[in-house]
Design a protein around this motif. Structure first.
Motif, PDB file in Angstrom:
ATOM      1  N   THR A 124       0.868  -1.173   0.000  1.00 30.58           N
ATOM      2  CA  THR A 124       0.000   0.000   0.000  1.00 30.58           C
ATOM      3  C   THR A 124       0.910   1.230   0.000  1.00 30.58           C
ATOM      4  N   ARG A 157       2.214  -0.332  12.128  1.00 36.94           N
ATOM      5  CA  ARG A 157       1.685   0.088  10.833  1.00 36.94           C
ATOM      6  C   ARG A 157       1.102   1.502  10.936  1.00 36.94           C
ATOM      7  N   LYS A 158       1.443   2.314   9.940  1.00 40.38           N
ATOM      8  CA  LYS A 158       0.953   3.695   9.948  1.00 40.38           C
ATOM      9  C   LYS A 158      -0.290   3.819   9.050  1.00 40.38           C
ATOM     10  N   PHE A 159      -1.197   4.648   9.492  1.00 41.00           N
ATOM     11  CA  PHE A 159      -2.335   5.069   8.674  1.00 41.00           C
ATOM     12  C   PHE A 159      -2.158   6.574   8.457  1.00 41.00           C
ATOM     13  N   SER A 196      -3.825  10.402   6.909  1.00 42.43           N
ATOM     14  CA  SER A 196      -4.854  11.217   6.261  1.00 42.43           C
ATOM     15  C   SER A 196      -4.389  12.668   6.224  1.00 42.43           C
ATOM     16  N   GLY A 211      -1.673   7.865  12.075  1.00 42.65           N
ATOM     17  CA  GLY A 211      -2.062   7.042  13.206  1.00 42.65           C
ATOM     18  C   GLY A 211      -1.272   5.746  13.218  1.00 42.65           C
ATOM     19  N   ALA A 263      -3.810   2.273  13.925  1.00 39.72           N
ATOM     20  CA  ALA A 263      -5.236   2.616  13.897  1.00 39.72           C
ATOM     21  C   ALA A 263      -5.398   3.830  13.001  1.00 39.72           C
ATOM     22  N   ALA A 264      -6.457   3.822  12.203  1.00 36.56           N
ATOM     23  CA  ALA A 264      -6.708   4.977  11.352  1.00 36.56           C
ATOM     24  C   ALA A 264      -7.019   6.175  12.235  1.00 36.56           C
ATOM     25  N   ARG A 295      -8.733   9.488  13.612  1.00 36.16           N
ATOM     26  CA  ARG A 295     -10.070  10.049  13.423  1.00 36.16           C
ATOM     27  C   ARG A 295      -9.994  11.113  12.340  1.00 36.16           C
ATOM     28  N   VAL A 296     -10.922  11.099  11.448  1.00 37.19           N
ATOM     29  CA  VAL A 296     -10.882  12.072  10.369  1.00 37.19           C
ATOM     30  C   VAL A 296     -12.140  12.932  10.384  1.00 37.19           C
ATOM     31  N   MET A 300      -8.164  10.257   3.117  1.00 39.97           N
ATOM     32  CA  MET A 300      -7.275   9.154   3.460  1.00 39.97           C
ATOM     33  C   MET A 300      -6.226   9.074   2.346  1.00 39.97           C
ATOM     34  N   GLU A 334      -2.069   4.447  19.315  1.00 41.61           N
ATOM     35  CA  GLU A 334      -3.323   3.703  19.195  1.00 41.61           C
ATOM     36  C   GLU A 334      -4.456   4.296  20.017  1.00 41.61           C
TER      37      GLU A 334
END
Lengths: 451, 451
Positions: B94, B349-351, B353, B368, B371-372, B374-375, B381, B433
């Motif tokens: 990804t 793992r990074k998320f 946005s 994040g 964890a994704a 909060r957006v 994203m 997290e």
């Protein structure tokens, strides 16, 4: 090797397209590739790329797919397409051999042939020489600063993947000991090296597990990376696991001059007096020089090598300096030059020698226009035959270029060893046909760019 | 495309060699490619290389000749040779799509697979992203400074010949209008341009002869280079020969801001009001910005583009951030990180946005961990699927990357348009997290290098 012919600026082809129609495409011309000056702060440059350029000339052929593209894109008309289909370079090339040093105005490459065949090589010759010489020049400063301690080239990840292969080759010519780049090892026969990264240590549950795996499967003479967690603990463990026979440790972080002294003392106190210390943390020639007094056994250099240590390109230009007035190949050539502000060129064929004194110390780069400069008994002529009537005659083993670099650098006066804010180690003297000195032709003006 | 597999640092293979014997080679891992920070003075970066990276992953195969080389050079033992012969990347990738902007810590690429298959891609992924993103980032500053006026990429001669092809591609993504590099035109379908150099003028007995030849065989809408001898005389002649219908003039020397005003007045006074003025003398984003008020219709940029305008590489790193504790592919992954001085990495793992306000103006890069973040309703994203179980799913036309770059840049606050001594246009916020802010993790410390 695949065709190199499309690695060319479009205007080379449009010029030939027009000149084919008027007949001037077949007039004999002489182009020269040269630096107007050294990059600021540098005492000399190193010629890199000659061997690659000769291969590229040999592979400069337009295949059907390429010609179809050029016609479809409107670049080539029928006459140009026909000319390109049978293109072979049939002219003569002379130049400085690879590994030789250069200074302001040094005529590094001279391409003589019809306008069409000589001008088509412009972009590719500049790409190769500008890149490879930038790397060789930076590499030479680093090996000079290392004073005989080995330097490995580890920069592949910091530059384009094919540029990396060429960079490893150029670095080796300028005295590097080897490379991490496997394709450079395969293609050019360079020594390759490498053991493990931090990821390997982190792959195992403990650092000890990782060390055991590496020692068992790569041998006790491997180099262990000891700074993933705690350096002192890692070194104690590494020495213990090898009974003091560990080949080397690599340090990739922290303040190296302090760190290596500490690590050397620690290794010695544990009886690992033969274990080598390799350092790899963002090094350049200045860092290497600063580690002169430190117990470092070898260096790994990445970013600063492949980016030319502040000068990622050389600014070489490729200029027509003479041409015939007809397409009779035996007609005499007349000098040509342009007059653009700050971008004047000197017409005429250049001859070049390095003047040396009785002790063999370089005194000047002497360039004669249309006549070989008078040379002293100790002087060296610098131009050599590379292509004769289209046949490559200047190919040589890489080792020859490496040896030449070492010998040529050894001729420089002591001042050349200055790495900060250096002046050119020797002046360039340009003599006209009557032997008159044309003072400072290449010294003034802004950095060149010509497109 | 030929195999890309040997464009790899030797240590990637020696790590796999040892880990094959111990079994860890098959443990599932997650590697991330990211910048620790933006280069000093830059307000944002541009992702370049994604499309090339996907092709390179597809062509990452070891052929017999390569394996023979590795065995002969002592790099591979039998077990590694056997593994490499059947190597195919079967994991997931990804990442940020090409043309997207990036900031400190942006997780540009995430490679998940067995340790062996993921670590082997390290060098090549870094080469491609470090080079192409450096060029795209510099190019974006130039197109921003040009404020809609077209810029042609003319830098092939100043960089390695294959790097030049990739540079033309990256520049086009960041808004350049075309390139002089014919191979880039053929390979990537980019618009190509070019007419003539000074050598063409000098090939003819008079400038008028050269202009006549170019106009007759390339058409009156060609661009004539008017500064080989005397600019004013050249312009008078060029307008006369075309009855005022000349397409353009190119100026490649002198002080451009003064020169172009004079040339515009002269062209207008001669009735050549439609004739465009193209300038090409050693331009970079600062020069382009300085010509904002000048009557320039188009720019050609060479050296500064292909050398990243002072930042020829991005300093991206590729780090293992998580791994399983066994070779059960369904085992959960645990975060891993190293603790080296100034080179700490964040495990997990990074998320990612991009937080945008109600007007669609970018406010922050929000990352994040595990964890994704909060957006808000307006946020974007940033991660997209590129490779799924070994199959490339993220390939797209270059135009998509070009459009994305334009849209993403338009979201930046006005401050981002500052080209000198800029600060990051938006902050990077890293959340653990639990959503706690880990302040300034990627902001401090020296420029990274890890080899």
């Amino acid at each position: 090797m695949t065709s190199t012919a499309l690695m060319t600026d479009m205007y080379e082809l449009t010029m030939v397209r027009a000149a084919l129609h008027t007949g001037q495409a077949f007039h004999r011309t002489l182009f020269e590739l040269f630096p107007r000056r050294l990059p600021s702060g540098r005492s000399y440059g190193v010629v890199g790329g000659t061997g690659r350029a000769l291969e590229a000339i040999e592979n400069f052929r337009f295949d059907d797919e390429q010609i179809d593209y050029l016609v479809g894109a409107g670049v080539a008309d029928d006459m140009l397409a026909e000319y390109l289909a049978s293109y072979r370079f049939t002219g003569n090339v002379t130049g400085y051999p690879e590994g030789e040093l250069f200074f302001s105005g040094s005529p590094l490459l001279q391409v003589e042939g019809s306008f069409a065949e000589a001008v088509l090589l412009e972009t590719l010759m500049l790409s190769i020489y500008n890149h490879d010489s930038a790397i060789a020049s930076a590499a030479s400063r680093m090996t000079m600063a290392a004073e005989g301690r080995p330097i490995q080239e580890f920069g592949a990840r910091r530059t384009h993947e094919e540029a990396a292969v060429a960079a490893a080759r150029a670095a080796w010519i300028a005295g590097f000991s080897g490379t991490s780049d496997l394709e450079a090892g395969r293609r050019w026969g360079l020594p390759v090296s490498g053991t493990a990264a931090h990821a390997f240590t982190m792959l195992y549950d403990t650092e000890e597990d990782a060390f055991r795996a590496q020692l068992e499967w790569l041998g006790a003479d491997t180099t262990l990376l000891v700074d993933t967690y705690d350096i002192d603990a890692a070194i104690h463990k590494a020495v213990e696991l090898t009974g003091g026979k560990l080949g080397g440790v690599r340090i990739d972080s922290g303040d190296l001059s302090t760190e290596v002294k500490h690590v050397r003392r620690l290794l010695d106190s544990l009886g690992a007096r033969q274990t080598k210390i390799i350092v790899t943390n963002d090094l350049d020639e200045y860092q290497i020089a600063a580690l002169r007094g430190a117990p470092v056994d070898g260096f790994g250099v990445g970013t600063s090598l492949v980016t030319g240590s502040g000068h990622p390109t050389c600014g070489f230009v490729y200029k027509m300096v003479a041409r015939t007035l007809s397409d009779d190949p035996n007609a005499p050539m007349a000098d040509v030059a342009k007059a653009s502000t700050n971008k004047k060129t000197l017409g005429g064929r250049k001859f070049a020698s390095r003047a040396l004194d009785d002790q063999g110390v370089a005194q000047a780069e002497v360039i004669g226009i249309n006549a070989a400069p008078r040379v002293g008994s100790n002087d060296r002529m610098l131009l050599t035959e590379l292509v004769s009537d289209g046949t490559i005659v200047g190919a040589e083993p890489l080792q020859a270029a490496r040896d030449r670099h070492e010998a040529a650098r050894a001729e420089l006066p002591l001042d050349a060893h200055r790495i900060s804010n250096a002046e050119p180690a020797i002046p360039t003297i340009i003599l006209d046909e009557q032997g008159h000195d044309l003072e400072n032709v290449y010294q003034a003006g802004p950095a060149p760019q010509n497109i």
